[in-house]
Design an enzyme around this catalytic site. Structure first.
Site, PDB file in Angstrom:
ATOM      1  N   TRP A 100       0.823  -1.252  -0.090  1.00 41.30           N
ATOM      2  CA  TRP A 100       0.258   0.101  -0.046  1.00 41.30           C
ATOM      3  C   TRP A 100       0.981   1.344  -0.176  1.00 41.30           C
ATOM      4  CZ3 TRP A 100      -4.201  -1.181  -1.771  1.00 41.30           C
ATOM      5  CH2 TRP A 100      -5.135  -2.185  -1.421  1.00 41.30           C
ATOM      6  N   ASP A 167      -1.091   6.980   6.358  1.00 37.50           N
ATOM      7  CA  ASP A 167      -2.453   5.961   6.112  1.00 37.50           C
ATOM      8  C   ASP A 167      -2.256   5.473   7.266  1.00 37.50           C
ATOM      9  OD1 ASP A 167      -3.866   4.106   5.244  1.00 37.50           O
ATOM     10  OD2 ASP A 167      -2.502   3.733   3.464  1.00 37.50           O
ATOM     11  N   LYS A 191     -11.976  -1.321   8.099  1.00 37.40           N
ATOM     12  CA  LYS A 191     -11.194  -2.329   9.004  1.00 37.40           C
ATOM     13  C   LYS A 191     -11.657  -2.030  10.215  1.00 37.40           C
ATOM     14  CE  LYS A 191      -7.861  -2.746   5.370  1.00 37.40           C
ATOM     15  NZ  LYS A 191      -7.792  -4.031   4.928  1.00 37.40           N
TER      16      LYS A 191
END
Lengths: 355, 355
Positions: A100, A167, A191
Site C-alpha cells: 500500500w 495512512d 477495517k
C-alpha cells in the site's frame, strides 16, 4: 456463530449491525429508511456532526484540524494527498513499508518528485524500515502505520522535521496516538471504523492552499472542508454505521481501553504461534502488528488441513494474502477475545492431531 | 406510512429495504453481515457480477461497453470525464441545462477548452435549450438528461456527430433509451438505482486511452475497467442494494414497464397542477420532467399551510429547492402511484379549504 478474522472489510460490533439493520427499515423513528433520507435533512446532519465530534474526541484532536468523511478509499487519498500538498517541482518523502505504501508513492509521482527514503521491499516487507533520515527539504513525510498484508506495524513513529502524512487504514482507533504529531491522517473505514464506502481524512488546515495548483472540486480538500463533507451527496449509510462504531468505541472506554484489549488479543495469539511447534510467525518480532497476525505452517502440507479445521470451527477470513501465503488473523477492534481463544484452541487441537 | 417525494437520496422499494436489512444481519446465510464480508469473497463477486449483468440487460447494452460501479458521485465524474477523454488543448461541448450541468462544465475547464453551446441559465433553467449545433471538432458533447432542481427533462436527445456523454443521475432506468446513442453514461445511484455511495459509469471502451494524459489510478477509467470495479475496496453495501433495486426493476417488467408507470404518475400529477387554481407549474410544459415535478402556489402565502397539510398526511420531501422555491415532488421509480394520489388529494383538499 462465525469468528470473522477477515482483513477487510472486517468485523463490526454486533450492536452496530443490529442498529444498522433497524435503521435500514426505520431510521430514528422517521418512518423512512436511512437509505432514502436526504443528506440535507436535520436527522442526517446530526449523524454527521456526531461522527465528526466522536473522531475529535477519540483522537483528542487539537484545534486547527478538519475532519472529513469522503469516498474512494485510501487509494483515492494516495492521489489526493500529493494533489493538494505537493507544489509543482516539489518533493515528498515516502517510507515503503508494504504494497500500500508502494501504491501511495506511485500515485505521488504523478504530482512531483518522490524520495523513497527507506524500503523493506527486498525482504518482502517483513520488517519496518527504521534507520532513515527525513529530508528537511521535502514537503511531507508519508508513512503507513500498519501493513495489513505482512502483519507489521509502526511501533514508534519517527520524529520528523516536516509534516507527517499517515495512512492509518488498518489500525485507526486501535491504539493511542498523539494526533498533534500528524498533519494529515487518512483511513478507509472498512477495517476498524465502519463499512466499506467511506474514508476518514483528518487534515491540519494550515497545510492547505500552498501549492498554487488548480484542483477539481471533488479532489480538493478545501472544497470538502468548506462543504463540511456535504459538497455533494455523501455516503450516508456508511457514515451512519461509522458513527455507530465510533460510539461503540467510546462506550467501551475509548481508544485507551480498546488498545488494552487489542494488546491482550495479540499477545495471546503470538504466544501460541511462538509456542506451537507447527506454526511460525512471518515478520520481524519487534514489528509485529497488533491488528494483522501473519503466520505460516512449518510444514506447508499442513496449510490446507488447518484451513479446513478452521472452517469447521466457524473461523473465517484466515487465509493469508497471496503474496505472503499461510494465515492471517486480523484481530480488529470488534473481534472479541473469545474468537481469538477459539483460534488458539484450533491451533492446539491441530498440533495435538499432527504431532 | 410515509410518502417519500424526496429528491435524493430518494425512495427505494420496500422489498429492497427489507432484504437489505436482513443482509446487514446475515448475508446469504453466510452467518456474516454484508458489511463485514470481503469484497474478494465469491459471495460478493457474485453480487457485483449480477449487478453488472442487470445493467447490461436493462439497458440492452451492445458489445463494446464496460460497466463500472465507482465512488464519489456524479460530481467526481464531472472531473473524471474530461480527465479521461479530453486531450491537452482539446475542446468539449456542454449544454448548460441546470446547476449540475454548470458544475460539470466548470470541472471540465481544469482539463481543456469548454464550449457552452447552449444554455437556459438566463431563464433560471426553466426550459431545455434546444436549438444548437454540435461542433464537430469537439471531443465530446456533454448532456444532462434530467434536471432535478428545475424539473426539466430532455424528451429527445439531440443528434450528435461526436460522442455523447450524459449525466443520467436523476432519471436512469426510468425510461427506455437507446444505449448505443451514448459513449459514456454516468449516474449517482441515490435517485433511481440504489443508495448514496455508489456511481454507475457505462463507458464505450474504444473511447479511452486517446489523450496521452497520465491519470492517477483511481481517476482512470481503464484502471477501473481492468480491475472490474475492484481495483480497491468498492462500496460493498451500496452495490448490493443497487443490485437488489435493479432486480426489482427487472421483476416489474424492466425499464419499459417502469416507464409506463412513471408516465402515468407524472401525468396524474401535472394534470392536477394545471387544473387546480391554487398551483402552477414552473417550467416549460414541453420540457416537464417525469421524475421531478416542480410547482408553486399561485399565492405565496399558501406555501407554508400546504406544506403543513402535506406533513399531516405523511407526505415528505416535497419542499422545492431553495433556488426555485415552492414544491418539488420527486416521483422516482420506487414511488408507488398511490403516493401520487395521496398528494393529489391533498392538493384538492387544500383548494377546497382555500377557495
Amino acid at each position: 456463530m462465525k469468528h470473522n478474522f477477515g482483513a477487510g472489510p472486517g468485523i463490526l460490533p454486533q450492536e452496530v449491525l443490529k442498529q444498522s439493520a433497524e435503521a435500514v427499515i426505520n431510521f430514528n423513528s422517521t418512518g423512512l429508511s436511512i437509505l432514502e433520507i436526504s443528506h440535507r435533512s436535520k436527522e442526517f446532519e446530526a449523524v454527521l456532526e456526531e461522527a465528526i465530534s466522536l473522531v475529535k474526541e477519540l483522537f483528542e484532536l487539537p484545534e486547527g484540524y478538519s475532519v472529513l468523511f469522503l469516498q474512494g478509499g485510501a487509494s483515492t487519498q494516495f492521489a489526493m494527498v500529493p494533489y493538494n500538498l505537493l507544489p509543482e517541482g516539489g518533493k515528498a518523502a515516502y517510507v515503503e513499508s508494504g504494497v500500500w505504501a508502494n501504491k501511495a508513492l506511485k500515485e505521488a509521482k504523478y504530482f512531483g518528485e518522490v524520495a523513497v527514503i527507506a524500503s523493506s521491499k527486498e525482504a518482502n516487507f517483513t520488517y519496518i524500515p527504521k534507520d532513515f533520515e527525513v529530508p528537511a527539504d521535502a514537503t511531507y513525510l508519508h508513512l503507513t502505520s500498519n501493513n495489513t498484508i505482512y502483519g507489521t506495524q509502526l511501533q514508534e513513529f519517527p520524529k520528523s522535521p516536516i509534516p507527517v502524512v499517515c495512512d492509518m487504514s488498518s489500525d485507526i482507533f486501535s491504539r493511542k496516538i498523539n494526533a498533534a504529531d500528524f498533519s494529515l491522517i487518512y483511513a478507509g473505514a472498512q477495517k476498524n471504523m465502519g463499512p466499506a464506502g467511506v474514508t476518514l481524512v483528518i487534515v491540519k488546515d494550515e497545510l492547505l492552499g500552498k501549492t498554487g495548483r488548480q484542483i477539481p472540486a471533488m479532489f480538493n480538500y478545501q472544497v470538502q472542508i468548506d462543504g463540511n463533507s456535504l459538497y455533494n451527496t455523501p455516503p450516508v449509510f456508511a457514515i451512519y454505521v461509522s458513527m455507530l462504531t465510533l460510539n461503540w468505541i467510546k462506550a467501551k472506554g475509548g481508544v485507551e481501553a480498546i488498545e488494552k484489549e487489542n494488546i491482550a488479543k495479540a499477545k495471546a495469539l503470538y504466544t501460541e504461534i511462538d509456542r506451537n511447534p507447527l506454526f511460525k510467525g512471518v515478520c520481524a518480532v519487534e514489528d509485529r502488528s497488533n491488528m494483522n497476525v501473519c503466520f505460516v505452517a512449518q510444514n506447508p502440507e499442513h496449510e490446507k488441513p488447518f484451513l479446513k479445521l478452521c472452517d469447521e470451527k466457524g473461523i473465517v477470513g484466515i487465509k493469508g494474502h497471496r503474496s505472503v501465503g499461510g494465515f492471517r488473523a486480523s484481530i480488529y477492534n470488534a473481534l472479541p477475545i473469545t474468537s481469538v481463544h477459539v483460534l488458539i484452541e484450533a491451533m492446539q487441537e491441530f498440533a495435538e492431531k499432527n504431532k
